[in-house]
Design an enzyme around this catalytic site. Sequence first.
Site, PDB file in Angstrom:
ATOM      1  CG  ASP A   1      14.276   1.100 -12.820  1.00  0.00           C
ATOM      2  OD1 ASP A   1      14.185   1.443 -13.985  1.00  0.00           O
ATOM      3  OD2 ASP A   1      13.414   0.690 -12.023  1.00  0.00           O
TER       4      ASP A   1
ATOM      5  CE  LYS B   1      11.454   0.001 -15.155  1.00  0.00           C
ATOM      6  NZ  LYS B   1      11.558   1.774 -14.732  1.00  0.00           N
TER       7      LYS B   1
ATOM      8  CB  ALA C   1      -1.004  -0.075   1.439  1.00  0.00           C
TER       9      ALA C   1
END
Lengths: 434, 434
Positions: B201, B205, B12
């Site tokens: 990162d 990807k 969350a």
Amino acid sequence: MTKPLKVALLGAGVVGSQVARILVQESDTLESRIGRRLELVGVGVRNLDTPRPGIDPALITDDLEGLVNRGDLDVVIELIGGIEPARGLVLKAIENGASIVTANKAMLADDLGSLSRAAVDKGVDLYYEAAVAGAIPIIRPLRESLVGDEIAEVMGIVNGTTNFILDKMVTDEVSFEEALREAQELGYAEADPTADIEGHDAAAKAAILAGLAFHTEVRSAEVFCEGITDVTPADIAAAEQMGCTIKLLAIAKLTDDDRIIVKVHPAMVANKHPLASVSGAYNAIFVNSREAGELMFLGQGAGGNPTASAVMGDVVTVARNRARGTASHLSSGYTRRAVAPIGESSAQFYVSFDVVDRPGILAKCAAVFGRHNVSLRVVQQSYADDGRPSDGFPARLGVMTHLTLEGSLSKVIEELNEADFVGSTVRVMRVEGF
Amino acid sequence: MTKPLKVALLGAGVVGSQVARILVQESDTLESRIGRRLELVGVGVRNLDTPRPGIDPALITDDLEGLVNRGDLDVVIELIGGIEPARGLVLKAIENGASIVTANKAMLADDLGSLSRAAVDKGVDLYYEAAVAGAIPIIRPLRESLVGDEIAEVMGIVNGTTNFILDKMVTDEVSFEEALREAQELGYAEADPTADIEGHDAAAKAAILAGLAFHTEVRSAEVFCEGITDVTPADIAAAEQMGCTIKLLAIAKLTDDDRIIVKVHPAMVANKHPLASVSGAYNAIFVNSREAGELMFLGQGAGGNPTASAVMGDVVTVARNRARGTASHLSSGYTRRAVAPIGESSAQFYVSFDVVDRPGILAKCAAVFGRHNVSLRVVQQSYADDGRPSDGFPARLGVMTHLTLEGSLSKVIEELNEADFVGSTVRVMRVEGF
């Protein structure tokens, strides 16, 4: 050994022949990706005499009704185009249990609703990526990727012919007629270019995009449509002066009261906007969505190979579903949003006209705009000392408005056209991207 | 009344809280689009003390294992990130029959294969649009739209932090460290920016994109990875002089013998290439496919709302399938293509170094390149009369090569570094878009 999936192809033109070629030449690759082999069992054509190199003659038939009435087809690829007989054939194919892949924007923009419902009722797929913007995946992103979001606006260059022509008018400084002739010579425009240059092709695509974006059905007939036949070198020059490039845009957005604006028209696009730099026969679609923000999709909008790419993406998806006895469930036309009349659409406008050279004229012109609540963003006045005939109206006014209702702007144009201090033609063009 | 589909959310944070908000606030709209209501039944977090405004406290739990072990979940949305415990929880959720929507690039780039197989074996969906390039639909186009085509190359700007920093270095003419500081102040870079600035990162990807494009599995560890920490203002200036802009690129393509090149590194991108103009924190992915030709996808690569858009698109798709007891069938990692070592990749390079000012030096330098079969496209020699310290190496050579093997270029750099006529640092940067 599992039996192959049976595929029928309707249409063997530029796109159809490329699709047939891929189905045959890439059969192993396709089988690896689908998990079942595809078998092309028939190719429906209009004219048996046309040579079809690369297609097994035994597959070719001009009995399209008979072909779609076979009870054993898994996938029917419809590449005929036009509303009928394509729609009748597609409905018959669905009735006989086949899933559909089509590129037919005219058919879909005329009545997507009944085709969708027929497919859903029968539990078969209806896919149509190739119907809009050739190779660019836009139908699936709208139908599937952005379906958890709220789209605010879709704006695109979706007709390569007109984009090529407008581009030519800029780079070669020629008239529309000259640029059209060149487009025809190079194969970027048809012998009868009406559907493209009058904006009807773009309007069909706009209808499909609007319907998907706003979860309802929009028909071609509801799309406000203005082509590029009235664009002049003077417009091109005015655009350049204002840091803009003229593009034929397809636009779909919502009014404040949740009705749909869907329209096709030329517009001066601010050069800083990504759409302004889309050149030649490329297409690009710009989407603004509540969560995603701004997205742009760019690629080749037409042509045998690019369109075939889109068709084959759909064929593999549909075939994968057939191989497992399922179908996707994509229908989402649940809103009852109405299409608002163009008068209630807002836009920025560029208005230019010749005026007499007398004191107080600027004030009179400004008053016309003011009377109809149209506020001005930029005003340029120039004088005709460049040798052009002035007929008593030697001064030229160019005005860019702020966002204003089309209805209000129409009233301004009407008054200006009747004013004795204004010369013959008031030129109007919409403006986007500021 | 049909019972709702049960959804559990793991995580969350920035994205998770936005997803939770949308699930609650848009529940009616989502129901219209899916055909069934979604019921959020649990939100798994790490720290119960963190305030979670907008999320019903009764849903919040730190027992993530217990949450995914419920036997009644339809969809689990995994937004924790990182390889473990995310992977264990996802596998457990799949085992218990839930379909998965995730944004977790690290997990997917580490071992997409076993996750895919688990999902296929169980007959559930595994969707991950949000794992690459935020809001931009790219996973689905690669996985579904272009699956009937042959992709030749994927090249993209997939990390907004580094794009923002490189942009700042150009517009503000500052050092990398200064631009990083500013990025951190504005929230475009994390307190620990390593994963972004070192390229990890982007490498995760790149692995995912390469695997999808070339129908195989590619892992992060196989991706050649070079970040932007060594980019200097001198490089920025050299790029500008050559009509280029420096970008951190993720590239995936095939060698002539069908092996995969997958790499992340800074490169000088020719300004005429669409990727050169992608600014700030935007991402863009450029795809070259056999039939489709060139396509580009542009949008916001990160952020709570854009990423939530991608997550929700997947949630609706997966929910639509669940509502009808089906799943999509997208796995297509059937090739055994190997990843080639970086030395066998070809690229154009910009090489610059200081040299002594003596006759015959240019010939010596050219000979080094020639000895290793590296042919030159552009050569610029300049003289240090601008006040910078020269230490006996006052002339500067800047060289752009033609397409050359990385291995060959490495040997050139090695020789130049040992040559007595070459000053301390030989700077090398790859070049794209010419």
